[in-house]
Scaffold this motif. Sequence first.
Motif, PDB file in Angstrom:
ATOM      1  N   UNK A  41      12.649   0.951  10.986  1.00 44.57           N
ATOM      2  CA  UNK A  41      13.442   0.167  10.025  1.00 44.57           C
ATOM      3  C   UNK A  41      12.902   0.374   8.618  1.00 44.57           C
ATOM      4  N   UNK A  42      13.785   0.121   7.650  1.00 43.40           N
ATOM      5  CA  UNK A  42      13.396   0.207   6.243  1.00 43.40           C
ATOM      6  C   UNK A  42      13.711  -1.119   5.570  1.00 43.40           C
ATOM      7  N   UNK A  43      12.768  -1.609   4.786  1.00 43.34           N
ATOM      8  CA  UNK A  43      13.005  -2.786   3.954  1.00 43.34           C
ATOM      9  C   UNK A  43      12.331  -2.525   2.606  1.00 43.34           C
ATOM     10  N   UNK A  44      12.308  -3.527   1.723  1.00 46.88           N
ATOM     11  CA  UNK A  44      11.790  -3.292   0.369  1.00 46.88           C
ATOM     12  C   UNK A  44      10.976  -4.486  -0.111  1.00 46.88           C
ATOM     13  N   UNK A  45      10.002  -4.185  -0.977  1.00 44.13           N
ATOM     14  CA  UNK A  45       9.321  -5.266  -1.682  1.00 44.13           C
ATOM     15  C   UNK A  45      10.271  -5.783  -2.764  1.00 44.13           C
ATOM     16  N   UNK A  46       9.867  -6.841  -3.446  1.00 46.02           N
ATOM     17  CA  UNK A  46      10.687  -7.403  -4.521  1.00 46.02           C
ATOM     18  C   UNK A  46       9.768  -8.024  -5.576  1.00 46.02           C
ATOM     19  N   UNK A  47      10.365  -8.622  -6.614  1.00 43.49           N
ATOM     20  CA  UNK A  47       9.562  -9.171  -7.710  1.00 43.49           C
ATOM     21  C   UNK A  47       8.616 -10.273  -7.232  1.00 43.49           C
TER      22      UNK A  47
ATOM     23  N   UNK B  89       9.523   0.088   2.120  1.00 41.17           N
ATOM     24  CA  UNK B  89       8.594  -0.224   3.212  1.00 41.17           C
ATOM     25  C   UNK B  89       9.213   0.276   4.514  1.00 41.17           C
ATOM     26  N   UNK B  90       8.453   1.064   5.269  1.00 44.06           N
ATOM     27  CA  UNK B  90       8.914   1.551   6.570  1.00 44.06           C
ATOM     28  C   UNK B  90       8.232   0.740   7.677  1.00 44.06           C
TER      29      UNK B  90
END
Length: 621
Positions: free
Chosen positions: A241-247, A293-294
Motif C-alpha cells: 500500500x501507499x500513503x503519505x505524510x502531511x503537514x 510512504x510504502x
Amino acid sequence: MFPIYDVIVVGAGHAGCEAAHAAARMGSKVLLCTMNMNTIAQMSCNPAMGGVAKGQIVREIDALGGMSGIISDKSMIQFRMLNRSKGPAMWSPRSQNDRMMFAEEWRLALEQTPNVDFWQEMITGLVVKNGELKGVRTSIGLEILGKSVVLTNGTFLNGLIHIGEKQFGGGRTGEAAARGITEQLVELGFESGRMKTGTPPRVDGRSLDYSKMEVQYGDENPEKFSYSDSTTALKEQRTCWITYTNKKVHSTLEEGFDRSPMFNGRIQGLGPRYCPSIEDKINRFAERDRHQIFVEPEGWNTVEMYINGFSTSLPEDVQYKAIRKIAGFENAKMFRPGYAIEYDFFPPTQLKLTLETQLMENLYFAGQINGTTGYEEAACQGLVAGINASLKAQEKDPFLLKRSDAYIGVLIDDLINKGTEEPYRMFTSRAEFRLLLRQDNADLRLTQKGFDIGLASDERLAKMNTKKEETAKLINDLKQKKFSPESVNEGLEEIGSSTIKEKISAEKLLKRPQIGLQILKTFNTEIDAYLSKYPTEVLEQAEIQIKYDSYIEKEQQMVDKLSNMENFKIPLKFDYIAIPALSAEGKQKLNKVRPETMGQASRISGVTPADLSIITVYLGR
C-alpha cells in the motif's frame, strides 16, 4: 579441533553468504563465522530485493552462479518490473520477500552446500604472524587458521544505535556490536571511517486502515530473478500500500528535532544521500507538504509491516505521535521504533579490483565494510571476494569484471578508483554502457564466465546457449519473413502507424516504436503460430536486439575503443613519486590506488590526461 581452511568468511549477511557459497562451490574448504546462526542472511532493513540497477545486480549474481536470485524467488511474495514505460536499459526487477523465509532458505542452501562449515562466535581479530595473515581469533581465544579471510562485517564493527537521546552498542537491534577488528586493522596501517544508516519503525498491520491508502499490486504476469529452472514464478501475490505524510506529521516530527541525534551532532557518520531519514527529508525539502510512504508486508503470514520512507532516529514517543497522523495509521501500534546506526568502514581505495586488500595479502573486504549500502551491493561484493579468495587458494588467475561486463564491475571500479564518502548505492546512471548491461541479458553476458571458474553449472550453460541460439535464429527468420501491404496495412492503420506500399520484412516493422512482437502476432495468423513456438525470454531478447540494434552497436564500439586502455598494464610497483612531471594530486591518488591498467588510472578522480600521457611515456609506449 579445526582444519586449515582455504577461505574463512567473517559475517553471515548477504555478502558473507554469497562469499561462502561461491568459494565452496568452487572446491574450497570454507568456514562461515557468525555471531548468531539464527540471523544468517537477515534482511536487516526492508523485506525486498532488487529495484532500479539493484535488480540488474541480482540477475548478474544469478548468471554467475550465485544464490541471491534463487533465494529471492523462493521467498518472494510480490514481483514488479519497474520502469516498464521506459527503454529496456531501465527495466529493473524488484520483489517483496518473506523476511523469515528468505533467511531460512539461505541457511538451508548453505547447509546443503558441500565444503561449508559453520562456527557461531564473535571474531575479535585476525591471526597475523610476521606480517602474514594466518587466520582469525575468536572471543574465547580460539585461533582458526585459513589461507584467506573475507571480512563481511556489515554494520557490526563498533556499531552504535541511536534512538533520540539514547544510544547503545549494537550491530542490529537486539544484537551486540563487534569489537577488536577495527582497532587491529588500524594498527596494521589501514584507514577507517564512520558511516551511518537507518531503519523505520515496524507496525502491527492489524491496527492499520487500508481503505485510506492506495493499493499497490504486483505485476499481472510476475517474472522471477533466476535464469535457472530451479524456481518458478508466483501464482499468487500479497499487495502493498501507499500513503503519505502531511503537514501535521511534519510539525509533530519537528517538535523532536532538538532531540534528534542527526541534528544535535551525536551522529558523526555520513548517511545515505539517496535513502534519507524522514527528518532529513523534512529539513531538506521544506517546501513539500507530503512524502510518500510504502507499507510493505514482512511476509506471507505475519502481521508485521515495514514502513518504507519513514526511516528515523527521533525519540520513540515522537515517532509514535507522528506516525499516528499518517492517513490509515490513526490507530497504529508499533512493534519497535526506527533507529539510526553508526559503524566503522574502511575506504575501498585500499583494495585491489579482486577486493583483496593492498596492505595485507589474502585479506578481502566485502559489503558495508567497503562503504556501500544495500543487500544487492553487498551480495555481489561477497560473490566476487569469495570467488577470488577461492581462486587464490587454488593458485589460479583472479576473476575480474570490467565496467562493460556488468553492473558489478561498475560498482567495484567506482569504489576502488573513486572511493566513497557516503554509503554507495548503485544507479543505472553510474553505468556508461547500460544498454549493454540490461537485466534481460545478464545470463548471455556472464554465464560462460561463471562456468569457466567452476561456479555456474553445466545446466545453466546449456540453458544460456539454447537461449542464445534460439534468439539468433529468430532474428534471422524475422529478417527473412516478408509482409505484403494487404496482410498488414489494416493492422498498421489501427495502431496509427503508416501503411506500406511494398513488401517489408518483419524486422523492419519491429523497428517502428509502436510495434512489438505481440502486436505483430495480431497482424498475421501465420506469424502468430510461428512466434508461439518460442519462449517469452527469447521473444523479448530478439525484440530488444532488433529495436536497439544501432544503439547497441555504438555502445559496443565505445567498449572496443576503451579496451586498449584496459589491456595496457601498469606494474604494481611502478614508482609514481619518482616522476617529477606528474601533478602533485596525480602522484598522491595513483600511489594510493595503485591502478593495474591505464584504463583504471584514467578513472581515478584527480588524475589528469597529462598525467596519463606522462605515465605512457615512462612505460615506453
